[in-house]
Scaffold this motif. Structure first.
Motif, PDB file in Angstrom:
ATOM      1  N   ASP A 237      40.916  -7.872   2.670  1.00 14.70           N
ATOM      2  CA  ASP A 237      40.550  -8.505   1.404  1.00 14.70           C
ATOM      3  C   ASP A 237      41.815  -8.906   0.649  1.00 14.70           C
ATOM      4  O   ASP A 237      42.652  -8.069   0.309  1.00 14.70           O
ATOM      5  CB  ASP A 237      39.725  -7.544   0.534  1.00 14.70           C
ATOM      6  N   ASP A 238      41.982 -10.198   0.452  1.00 16.53           N
ATOM      7  CA  ASP A 238      43.106 -10.746  -0.319  1.00 16.53           C
ATOM      8  C   ASP A 238      44.462 -10.543   0.349  1.00 16.53           C
ATOM      9  O   ASP A 238      45.505 -10.630  -0.321  1.00 16.53           O
ATOM     10  CB  ASP A 238      43.145 -10.150  -1.734  1.00 16.53           C
ATOM     11  N   ILE A 239      44.477 -10.259   1.651  1.00 15.61           N
ATOM     12  CA  ILE A 239      45.761 -10.138   2.356  1.00 15.61           C
ATOM     13  C   ILE A 239      45.588 -10.531   3.813  1.00 15.61           C
ATOM     14  O   ILE A 239      44.552 -10.265   4.431  1.00 15.61           O
ATOM     15  CB  ILE A 239      46.334  -8.705   2.244  1.00 15.61           C
ATOM     16  N   GLU A 240      46.590 -11.218   4.348  1.00 16.00           N
ATOM     17  CA  GLU A 240      46.621 -11.599   5.761  1.00 16.00           C
ATOM     18  C   GLU A 240      48.074 -11.564   6.202  1.00 16.00           C
ATOM     19  O   GLU A 240      48.972 -11.962   5.447  1.00 16.00           O
ATOM     20  CB  GLU A 240      46.043 -13.004   5.955  1.00 16.00           C
ATOM     21  N   LEU A 241      48.319 -11.072   7.404  1.00 10.85           N
ATOM     22  CA  LEU A 241      49.687 -11.094   7.922  1.00 10.85           C
ATOM     23  C   LEU A 241      49.695 -11.330   9.428  1.00 10.85           C
ATOM     24  O   LEU A 241      48.715 -11.068  10.118  1.00 10.85           O
ATOM     25  CB  LEU A 241      50.442  -9.811   7.559  1.00 10.85           C
ATOM     26  N   ALA A 242      50.801 -11.847   9.897  1.00 13.32           N
ATOM     27  CA  ALA A 242      51.033 -12.044  11.331  1.00 13.32           C
ATOM     28  C   ALA A 242      52.491 -11.726  11.589  1.00 13.32           C
ATOM     29  O   ALA A 242      53.356 -12.039  10.764  1.00 13.32           O
ATOM     30  CB  ALA A 242      50.708 -13.477  11.739  1.00 13.32           C
ATOM     31  N   MET A 243      52.782 -11.082  12.730  1.00 14.79           N
ATOM     32  CA  MET A 243      54.174 -10.729  13.006  1.00 14.79           C
ATOM     33  C   MET A 243      54.417 -10.554  14.497  1.00 14.79           C
ATOM     34  O   MET A 243      53.506 -10.249  15.270  1.00 14.79           O
ATOM     35  CB  MET A 243      54.583  -9.456  12.277  1.00 14.79           C
ATOM     36  N   ASN A 258      48.458 -16.837  -3.233  1.00 14.39           N
ATOM     37  CA  ASN A 258      47.388 -17.747  -3.669  1.00 14.39           C
ATOM     38  C   ASN A 258      47.571 -19.151  -3.099  1.00 14.39           C
ATOM     39  O   ASN A 258      47.336 -20.151  -3.786  1.00 14.39           O
ATOM     40  CB  ASN A 258      47.317 -17.809  -5.199  1.00 14.39           C
ATOM     41  N   GLY A 259      48.036 -19.226  -1.866  1.00 17.96           N
ATOM     42  CA  GLY A 259      48.232 -20.522  -1.221  1.00 17.96           C
ATOM     43  C   GLY A 259      49.554 -21.184  -1.513  1.00 17.96           C
ATOM     44  O   GLY A 259      49.859 -22.252  -0.974  1.00 17.96           O
ATOM     45  N   GLN A 260      50.370 -20.578  -2.354  1.00 19.76           N
ATOM     46  CA  GLN A 260      51.680 -21.135  -2.713  1.00 19.76           C
ATOM     47  C   GLN A 260      52.751 -20.595  -1.785  1.00 19.76           C
ATOM     48  O   GLN A 260      52.879 -19.382  -1.610  1.00 19.76           O
ATOM     49  CB  GLN A 260      52.018 -20.769  -4.163  1.00 19.76           C
ATOM     50  N   TYR A 261      53.530 -21.488  -1.155  1.00 15.86           N
ATOM     51  CA  TYR A 261      54.618 -21.088  -0.264  1.00 15.86           C
ATOM     52  C   TYR A 261      55.784 -20.611  -1.113  1.00 15.86           C
ATOM     53  O   TYR A 261      56.459 -21.399  -1.767  1.00 15.86           O
ATOM     54  CB  TYR A 261      55.025 -22.267   0.611  1.00 15.86           C
ATOM     55  N   THR A 262      56.007 -19.317  -1.139  1.00 11.07           N
ATOM     56  CA  THR A 262      57.080 -18.733  -1.945  1.00 11.07           C
ATOM     57  C   THR A 262      58.353 -18.683  -1.095  1.00 11.07           C
ATOM     58  O   THR A 262      58.646 -17.671  -0.461  1.00 11.07           O
ATOM     59  CB  THR A 262      56.690 -17.326  -2.441  1.00 11.07           C
ATOM     60  N   ALA A 299      57.639 -13.268  10.908  1.00 13.97           N
ATOM     61  CA  ALA A 299      56.415 -12.790  10.271  1.00 13.97           C
ATOM     62  C   ALA A 299      55.958 -13.731   9.166  1.00 13.97           C
ATOM     63  O   ALA A 299      56.743 -14.496   8.600  1.00 13.97           O
ATOM     64  CB  ALA A 299      56.639 -11.378   9.696  1.00 13.97           C
ATOM     65  N   ALA A 300      54.665 -13.658   8.889  1.00 19.24           N
ATOM     66  CA  ALA A 300      54.073 -14.410   7.775  1.00 19.24           C
ATOM     67  C   ALA A 300      53.140 -13.480   7.019  1.00 19.24           C
ATOM     68  O   ALA A 300      52.426 -12.680   7.631  1.00 19.24           O
ATOM     69  CB  ALA A 300      53.308 -15.616   8.296  1.00 19.24           C
ATOM     70  N   ILE A 301      53.161 -13.564   5.703  1.00 16.52           N
ATOM     71  CA  ILE A 301      52.267 -12.760   4.878  1.00 16.52           C
ATOM     72  C   ILE A 301      51.722 -13.622   3.744  1.00 16.52           C
ATOM     73  O   ILE A 301      52.447 -14.415   3.147  1.00 16.52           O
ATOM     74  CB  ILE A 301      52.965 -11.500   4.303  1.00 16.52           C
ATOM     75  N   ALA A 302      50.435 -13.480   3.504  1.00 16.64           N
ATOM     76  CA  ALA A 302      49.787 -14.202   2.408  1.00 16.64           C
ATOM     77  C   ALA A 302      48.921 -13.217   1.627  1.00 16.64           C
ATOM     78  O   ALA A 302      48.163 -12.448   2.221  1.00 16.64           O
ATOM     79  CB  ALA A 302      48.927 -15.336   2.956  1.00 16.64           C
ATOM     80  N   ILE A 303      49.061 -13.220   0.312  1.00 20.90           N
ATOM     81  CA  ILE A 303      48.219 -12.376  -0.534  1.00 20.90           C
ATOM     82  C   ILE A 303      47.614 -13.231  -1.646  1.00 20.90           C
ATOM     83  O   ILE A 303      48.105 -14.323  -1.938  1.00 20.90           O
ATOM     84  CB  ILE A 303      48.994 -11.184  -1.160  1.00 20.90           C
ATOM     85  N   ARG A 304      46.548 -12.706  -2.232  1.00 18.75           N
ATOM     86  CA  ARG A 304      45.932 -13.357  -3.386  1.00 18.75           C
ATOM     87  C   ARG A 304      45.871 -12.340  -4.518  1.00 18.75           C
ATOM     88  O   ARG A 304      45.421 -11.210  -4.318  1.00 18.75           O
ATOM     89  CB  ARG A 304      44.536 -13.884  -3.042  1.00 18.75           C
TER      90      ARG A 304
END
Length: 624
Positions: A237-243, A258-262, A299-304
């Motif tokens: 929930d509200d988090i996804e990662l790949a590594m 929130n979809g923004q590439y930081t 790695a990639a991580i996305a949170i909301r």
């Protein structure tokens, strides 16, 4: 000199700017640096992002599965199929500051932006701006110029599907000589698709779609032949990662909020890096050094999160410490650590092959680090002494690490070859933001060599210290690294050798858009009244035709031939830079093997097929 004590200061000295005047006077406060499009973080890309972000927010709320985007050299059009702006608020939403639907957290729980500024900034900074909303069989549109309302329609009957259409043309008085680079736009749109699995974006007639989110992102960013184990993909929930781990040097991350590439990371990326080390240590029961655990990680991580706080309007670094404004909510660090601890540890228990591969990669990094320890110490001591009297580096006064400095994004290091070329640049540079590093000849071809060569080779080691990138690019001292060599065979070879150095040992510098080639004029065409500098054969022909009557034509064969006075005009406001861009599907290892490996028939054929023979100046006939 005026007497400052006698300057009148009264009510007439106080002036209030309206919203568009303030944005146009201080555009950097709203969209970061301006630029001409050569850098991925230039303002013209932020303008695109501000508009598309609104369409993405609609998609996230379950409204619209397709977004249409058309971008030419100077015009942007975006059409989404969301709910459409309420017709009575079409003008207000693009021209009244702090107006928008995102202030209602029930409507936009986890949107990208909450400050109500983005679309207004695009409007104010555009020569032409049009907004049109389609809603329940009716439509309304309005057109603006530099934020001023020019004309509007009344509510009309329309057959179009619900949604919003925005078109704009950036103001060429603010964004001088700008152009959109397709590769940067391509990368931006793919990121939107990776973060919104199931969303379709049609960009200039091409379909962009991702089924598997961040798993697809890492598949596209890595080479299946070089990763050490299958990509780990975890979602919650509200988090996804790949590594995964690869064979390259350094650490490579793609972080999103929130979809923004930081691009500059922030609290979420710091928490993820920390969590991976903690979980790996606990899983194996060994106190591994953090740098060994993270060495070669991709790695990639996305949170909301609710109402994210970014460190600037361009939203490239997350500053939020909690996942919602509620003071009792979890911290970002705890939220990510709990997820990684539970899910990554479970994954490793269930996938022993990946577990063993990670262990081997960590132990390999540990051995390599210890082997380097002795030579690093000697090399760093040598570099420290050299830095006191470093003849190779002519430093500047400001640096990228000066967080409070508005000009830090203009900081540039020119890498030149030879005394004459470096002398011309040194004399004509801006000493505030431009530095020069001089090579003494062709650098070593480091393809296939280990990082040991960076410390053994004095020139490479001094370059590494000049940039301050020994332990990663977090402390990079210059925003732009510009290779400035002659436009001849030797100059091209030097370019390849320097690019090989960065791609081999510091690929994240290239991936993050810091490496460029300096383009200098090939010709000077002049008569007694006017001088025109030309960067191509076509420009030269046009200049000859314009000046007429057989003007004087000079072919610049080397940087050292250009006087410092002239050179100053080529590295100033209108500097021509060609960014080094890695294509989405490009493998660094395969690229280097092709161009820098043992001589191959394929490369020989490529060179022959692409060889261009230039006629001598004397043989060219002036166009009158």
């Amino acid at each position: 000199m005026a007497d400052l004590n006698n300057i009148q200061y009264d009510e007439n000295s106080i002036r209030s700017l309206d919203w568009k005047e303030h944005i146009r006077l201080r555009p950097g406060m709203y969209i970061g640096k301006l630029g001409d499009g050569a850098s991925v973080d230039d303002g013209i890309y932020v303008l695109v992002k501000e508009i598309v972000d609104n369409s993405i927010d609609e998609h996230m709320m379950g409204n619209g599965k397709t977004i249409e985007i058309k971008i030419s050299e100077h015009r942007v059009e975006v059409r989404d199929y969301g709910r459409g702006i309420p017709l009575g608020k079409v003008i207000d939403c693009v021209s009244k500051i702090n107006t928008g639907g995102k202030y209602d957290s029930g409507a936009f729980q986890k949107s990208v932006g909450l400050n109500g500024v983005g679309t207004k900034a695009v409007n104010a900074l555009s020569n032409y701006f049009k907004v049109q909303s389609y809603r329940d069989g009716k439509t309304k549109w309005a057109e603006f110029a530099q934020g001023e309302l020019m004309q509007e329609s009344s509510e009309e009957t329309a057959s179009g599907r619900n949604g919003t259409f925005i078109a704009f043309e950036p103001d060429n008085l603010i964004f001088k000589n700008f152009k959109y680079i397709p590769q940067y736009l391509d990368s931006m749109i793919w990121n939107y698709c990776y973060l919104n699995a199931g969303l379709t974006i049609n960009f200039n007639g091409q379909k962009y779609f991702s089924q598997n989110g961040l798993l697809d992102l890492l598949r596209d960013k890595t080479d299946v032949d070089t990763i050490r184990y299958p990509i780990i993909h975890l979602k919650g929930d509200d988090i996804e990662l790949a590594m995964t781990h690869s064979n390259q040097y350094g650490e490579e991350y793609y972080s999103f909020v929130n979809g923004q590439y930081t691009t500059q990371g922030g609290t979420h990326l710091a928490a993820f890096r920390e969590s991976v080390v903690r979980v790996i240590r606990e899983h194996f029961g060994k106190d591994y050094a953090p740098e060994d655990v993270r060495s070669s990680i991709v790695a990639a991580i996305a949170i909301r999160v609710q109402e994210p706080i970014f460190e600037s309007q361009t939203k490239t670094k997350l500053g939020s410490n909690t996942i919602s404004p509620d003071p009792t909510s979890q911290t970002v660090r705890t939220f990510i650590n709990d997820f990684v601890k539970a899910n990554l540890d479970n994954y490793l228990h269930m996938h022993p092959e990946s577990r063993d591969a990670i262990k081997k990669r960590i132990e390999q990094s540990e051995r390599e680090r210890k082997e380097l320890a002795g030579i690093k110490k000697l090399a760093n001591e040598r570099a420290k002494k050299a830095n006191l009297h470093n003849k190779k580096l002519r430093d500047c006064r400001q640096h990228l690490t000066d967080a409070k400095n508005d000009d830090r994004f203009e900081t540039t290091l020119f890498i030149t070859e030879g005394d004459s070329a470096s002398g011309s640049i040194t004399k004509s540079r801006n000493v505030q933001t431009q530095a020069v590093f001089s090579l003494r000849g062709k650098p070593l071809n480091c393809f296939g060599l280990t990082k040991k060569v960076v410390y053994e080779n004095e020139e490479f080691n001094l370059l590494q210290h000049a940039l301050d990138i020994e332990n990663g690019i977090e402390n990079l001292r210059f925003n732009r690294i510009v290779i400035a060599t002659d436009a001849d065979v030797d100059g091209m070879h030097i370019r390849l050798l320097i690019m090989t150095f960065f791609l081999q040992f510091f690929p994240d510098l290239v991936r993050n858009g810091h490496l460029y080639i300096l383009e200098t004029p090939l010709f000077r065409v002049r008569n007694k009244k006017e001088t025109i500098y030309c960067y191509s054969e076509e420009e030269k022909k046009a200049a000859v035709q314009k000046l007429g009557n057989k003007p004087e034509i000079t072919r610049f064969k080397g940087l050292g031939e250009i006087s410092p006075e002239e050179f100053g005009t080529f590295i100033g406001e209108n500097m021509h830079l060609e960014p080094i861009i890695l294509q989405k599907e490009m493998s660094i290892q395969k690229l280097l093997t092709y161009f820098m490996g043992k001589n191959s028939p394929d490369r020989q054929k490529f060179i022959i097929d692409n060889l261009k023979i230039e006629k001598n100046i004397e043989d060219l006939v002036a166009i009158s």
